[in-house]
Enzyme design. Structure first.
Site, short mmCIF file in Angstrom:
data_model
loop_
_atom_site.label_atom_id
_atom_site.label_comp_id
_atom_site.label_asym_id
_atom_site.label_seq_id
_atom_site.Cartn_x
_atom_site.Cartn_y
_atom_site.Cartn_z
N HIS A 204 30.79 -43.73 -3.30
CA HIS A 204 30.10 -42.46 -3.56
C HIS A 204 28.60 -42.58 -3.36
O HIS A 204 27.92 -41.58 -3.15
CB HIS A 204 30.37 -42.01 -5.00
CG HIS A 204 31.77 -41.52 -5.20
ND1 HIS A 204 32.10 -40.19 -5.25
CD2 HIS A 204 32.94 -42.20 -5.31
CE1 HIS A 204 33.41 -40.06 -5.40
NE2 HIS A 204 33.95 -41.27 -5.45
N ASP B 266 20.39 -40.73 -2.27
CA ASP B 266 21.57 -40.17 -2.93
C ASP B 266 22.75 -40.29 -1.99
O ASP B 266 22.60 -40.07 -0.78
CB ASP B 266 21.31 -38.68 -3.23
CG ASP B 266 21.90 -38.24 -4.56
OD1 ASP B 266 22.88 -38.87 -5.00
OD2 ASP B 266 21.37 -37.27 -5.15
P1 ADQ Z 1 25.87 -38.39 -9.35
O1 ADQ Z 1 24.78 -39.38 -9.18
O2 ADQ Z 1 26.32 -38.18 -10.73
O3 ADQ Z 1 27.14 -38.75 -8.45
P2 ADQ Z 1 25.57 -35.59 -8.13
O4 ADQ Z 1 26.25 -35.57 -6.83
O5 ADQ Z 1 24.28 -34.85 -8.16
O6 ADQ Z 1 25.24 -37.05 -8.69
O7 ADQ Z 1 26.53 -34.92 -9.18
C1 ADQ Z 1 26.10 -34.54 -10.44
C2 ADQ Z 1 27.12 -33.61 -11.10
O8 ADQ Z 1 26.79 -33.48 -12.48
C3 ADQ Z 1 27.14 -32.23 -10.50
O9 ADQ Z 1 28.46 -31.76 -10.47
C4 ADQ Z 1 26.33 -31.41 -11.49
O10 ADQ Z 1 26.69 -30.06 -11.60
C5 ADQ Z 1 26.59 -32.11 -12.79
N1 ADQ Z 1 25.39 -31.99 -13.63
C6 ADQ Z 1 24.18 -32.42 -13.32
N2 ADQ Z 1 23.32 -32.11 -14.29
C7 ADQ Z 1 24.01 -31.48 -15.25
C8 ADQ Z 1 23.69 -30.93 -16.53
N3 ADQ Z 1 22.48 -30.96 -17.07
N4 ADQ Z 1 24.67 -30.38 -17.21
C9 ADQ Z 1 25.90 -30.34 -16.73
N5 ADQ Z 1 26.25 -30.82 -15.55
C10 ADQ Z 1 25.33 -31.40 -14.82
C11 ADQ Z 1 27.54 -39.76 -7.51
C12 ADQ Z 1 26.54 -40.05 -6.38
C13 ADQ Z 1 26.23 -38.78 -5.63
C14 ADQ Z 1 27.52 -38.14 -5.12
C15 ADQ Z 1 28.53 -38.01 -6.23
C16 ADQ Z 1 29.89 -37.54 -5.71
O11 ADQ Z 1 25.35 -40.61 -6.90
O12 ADQ Z 1 25.36 -39.04 -4.56
O13 ADQ Z 1 27.22 -36.86 -4.61
O14 ADQ Z 1 28.73 -39.24 -6.91
O15 ADQ Z 1 30.35 -38.37 -4.71
#
Ligand code: ADQ
Length: 755
Positions: free
Chosen positions: A182, A390
């Site tokens: 990921h 990311d």
């Molecule tokens: P993450 O680093 O966790 O994932 P991201 O892809 O931005 O990063 O996903 C975050 C998730 O958490 C989103 O669904 C978002 O809606 C939710 N979220 C964020 N802030 C929130 C808040 N305050 N309250 C509730 N929900 C919140 C890892 C990798 C990424 C990759 C994903 C999926 O680091 O690059 O995109 O896996 O493969």
């Protein structure tokens, strides 16, 4: 009416037709300790958001860590976990506390995470946390083996479990094992920094399928294989002995209906939205949603925003940045320091830039409900994703899903994987504060038509490339990879049976024999000049070349002058020098050239690099040929030599990418030569001189011979000498075994003459 995600899920499962076992560090459910005992909470975060709808009712199992441990109310905890297994098919893996800490807060998040996100300066490593990482992967392995049934597809997720594919392969040799990363894969400059890098790559290579978020990450993985393990790979495949590992770029998507359904009909979302519209009326809203992690660029964003407000005073009281930051990995010092710094900056900015009527920055440092999040996405005029690095970034896709009318602008870091497929966003370099601020200003002022055009294109793409499609593609590719494994094994070379080939030789009337020299007819010598042919070999070649039914060709990487000196006296034999760049046929008195004019000025650029490598390792030297340059390291320290050779090839590959030159590794050499100078190219000339042969034989031991094997049709007797992957149909153990085969040929020729 929109299809519910779960009905799509059954479609995925039925099209795949096999049971899936998902393995990830965290389950989509988390245990929480409350005053009344343990309770269940659904996890937020990228992986859970993506996998949840895919598996919830598809009959697959999910194996992972449930959170919450310790001595409290052990029975209550066990009861909840049993319920998860029963109702949700979520199976908890319990890690002893010490292992969990070393694994999660240690190697996974203080060693792997910073290196994979290009922050080697944040790397912390100790051998104990590495031991914990191994132990945790081993415990996960045990849990998967316990649940595994024949024909299940095992899908391992992410950087926490990079040793698991090989551990599973050792226990379940026939299992279908896929791995999805990921997070990004770092460049081959940075990856080698990682302590225990070899073990990690070897761990991954236990899988049948390795998938990454972008082609860029996949290429970097291939470069690391070459540099660290000296393994060459193709764009979509790498061979691990006789087993192929398929490589794919499969960008993850979201389940759009999870957002659009709330947008259309959820009352909480609608009420919240109405309240915010009133509160922020007359102001533009810029939204940022992140886990509080140094890779997400929160501090850089706050600084760029402050820059914007200072440089564009007309925005005063006209804009608000809402920054949502979910607390993350709070047991790690770096994350606590980040939190303190963000708190300080928020206070400072609002204090210095705000007015009694206006708070320029609204900071929320907690997780929020999805109903609320969707309301914010709907409200926001601009969504600002500023990751310094990311894997994908799902927030970018979630925002776009909530903009069916196209009334919003996505500002997206070019260092998020999402940028590879969201080119209609306004892209930023988050390290450039000034230009980022200018792009936000542009986003706020974008004209209606351009804004809608950009956003609607993105919206359709996000809806189409959703998480179900991603899941289907991953599981489909995994099944294909497993069936390729079968085909690959079928095409693996067989041991050459001397009597069988001797009979075929004896029956044939128009034979072509193509022989490599070093490593094939004679063993490797310390220096190229020392490998002069013994009389026995010269006699053998003479005997074979003098057969009227035979067309014999000696093909070598050596220079024309060298080959002429050693083999010029053998009548009736083709001699091919410098891998095919020059050749001499029995009917022509002089050497001929494959290309009339060959540029050689590149040598003056490449030579100093090779000489630098000679300086770095005693015992190595450079050989200059007419068409190529060769760095030999047979006499150097073997381990250091291999290591430097990997480095040299990686360096030259990047440097020569746009040219017709290639750097390749042979037996203790690295050679740079034009790509067209290869044994496959010269083959056509050779075959034109002997039309329609009924016995085609080619033998060789290294990479340059593979070009030849590839060109020869399936009826040819292609023979590889020694171990290692090959396209040849047959293998023999060593040069002596090949010599015995050639002696059989010569004897059967003599027999036919006397009979
Ligand atoms: P993450 O680093 O966790 O994932 P991201 O892809 O931005 O990063 O996903 C975050 C998730 O958490 C989103 O669904 C978002 O809606 C939710 N979220 C964020 N802030 C929130 C808040 N305050 N309250 C509730 N929900 C919140 C890892 C990798 C990424 C990759 C994903 C999926 O680091 O690059 O995109 O896996 O493969």
């Amino acid at each position: 009416m929109a299809l519910h995600p779960l009905s799509r899920l059954s479609a995925v499962q039925s099209s795949v037709g096999a049971r899936v076992i998902v393995v990830s560090n965290r389950l989509p459910l988390t245990l929480r300790k409350t005053e009344d005992g343990w309770s269940t909470e659904r996890s937020s975060g990228g992986l859970a958001s993506a996998m949840n709808p895919l598996l919830r009712k598809g009959g697959g199992d999910w194996i992972g860590w449930p959170g919450g441990g310790g001595e409290d109310d052990v029975q209550g905890r066990m009861a909840i976990l049993a319920q998860w297994a029963e109702d949700e098919r979520c199976f908890a893996v319990d890690l002893p506390e010490k292992v969990a800490t070393g694994f999660y807060e240690g190697y996974a998040n203080q060693t792997l995470w910073p290196v994979f996100h290009n922050f080697p300066s944040q790397l912390k490593f100790d051998a104990k946390s590495w031991e914990a990482y191994i132990e945790a992967n081993r415990i996960f392995c045990e849990a998967v083996v316990n649940r595994y049934g024949p024909n299940d597809l095992i899908w391992v997720h992410d950087y926490h479990l990079m040793l698991l594919p090989q551990m599973l392969r050792d226990r379940l040799p026939d299992a279908a094992i896929g791995f999805f990363l990921h997070i990004p894969f770092p460049s081959s400059e940075i990856f080698p920094v990682l302590p225990r890098r070899e073990e990690l790559l070897e761990g991954l290579l236990g899988a049948d399928l390795l998938a990454f978020q972008t082609h860029g990450h996949l290429q970097q993985f291939r470069a690391a294989l070459l540099r660290v393990l000296g393994m060459e790979s193709k764009i979509q495949q790498v061979a691990v002995g006789s087993r192929p590992v398929r490589l794919e770029a499969l960008p993850i998507g979201i389940a759009p209906e999870e957002y659009t359904d709330l947008l259309k009909s959820d009352k909480t979302t609608a009420d919240q939205y109405a309240e915010w519209v009133a509160r922020y009326s007359g102001r533009k809203v810029v939204l940022a949603v992140d886990r509080l992690d140094y890779t997400k660029g929160v501090i850089e964003r706050l600084r760029a925003y402050a820059h914007l407000l200072r440089s564009s005073p007309e925005l005063k009281e006209k804009v608000v940045l809402i920054q949502i930051a979910v607390p993350s990995r709070e047991g790690i010092d770096t994350y606590q320091e980040l939190r303190t710094e963000v708190n300080r900056l928020v206070g400072e900015m609002n204090g210095k830039l705000g007015t009694p009527e206006w708070t320029p920055l609204v900071y929320i440092n907690r997780s929020i409900e999805r109903t609320e999040l969707v309301g914010l996405y709907k409200l926001a005029d601009v969504c600002w994703v500023g990751s310094l690095r990311d894997g994908m970034n799902l927030v970018a896709k979630e925002y776009v899903a909530c903009k069916p009318e196209g009334d919003g602008v996505l500002v997206l870091s070019e260092f998020a994987g999402a940028a590879a497929e969201m080119g209609e966003a306004l892209l930023i370099n988050p390290f450039d504060e000034e230009r980022t601020a200018a792009t936000i200003e542009r986003a706020l002022a974008l004209d209606d038509q351009e804004r809608r055009q950009r956003m609607q294109t993105l919206h359709h793409r996000v809806l189409r490339n959703n998480v179900f499609r991603w899941g289907e593609r991953f599981l489909g590719a995994l099944q294909e990879a497993v069936s390729e494994r079968g085909r690959y094994i079928d095409t693996q070379p067989q041991r050459l049976r001397p009597t069988e080939i001797r009979d075929a030789y004896a029956r044939a009337k128009r034979r072509v024999l193509i022989l490599d020299y070093d490593g094939t007819l004679v063993p490797f010598a310390k220096r190229p000049q020392q490998a002069a042919p013994p009389t026995r070999i010269l006699d053998l070649l003479n005997a074979l070349a003098s057969e009227p039914q035979n067309c014999v060709a000696l093909m070598s990487g050596r220079s024309a002058e060298n080959l002429d000196r050693w083999f010029g006296m053998i009548r009736g034999m083709w001699i091919v020098a410098e891998h095919g760049a020059e050749f001499k046929s029995p009917s022509a008195p002089a050497w001929e050239y494959l290309r009339p004019q060959v540029p050689t000025e590149w040598k003056s650029t490449v030579m100093p690099i090779l000489e630098h490598f000679v300086d770095r390792i005693p015992g190595s030297f450079v050989e200059e040929k007419k068409y190529g340059l060769v760095w030999h390291y047979r006499m150097a320290d073997p381990e250091f030599g291999e290591w430097l050779a990997n480095e040299l090839v990686s360096m030259l590959e990047a440097m020569l990418a746009e040219t017709e030159l290639r750097a390749f590794r042979g037996e203790k050499i690295v050679e740079v030569k034009p790509v067209w100078a290869n044994k496959g190219e010269v083959l056509e000339r050779l075959l034109a001189s002997r039309s329609d042969p009924d016995f085609l034989f080619a033998a060789g031991d290294d990479r340059t011979d593979e070009d030849l094997f590839e060109r020869l049709q399936s009826g040819a007797w292609t023979v590889h000498i020694g171990p290692g992957p090959t396209r040849a149909s047959y293998v023999v153990a060593n040069f002596e075994a090949l010599r015995r085969v050639l002696e059989l040929f010569a004897e059967s020729g003599n027999l036919s003459k006397t009979s």
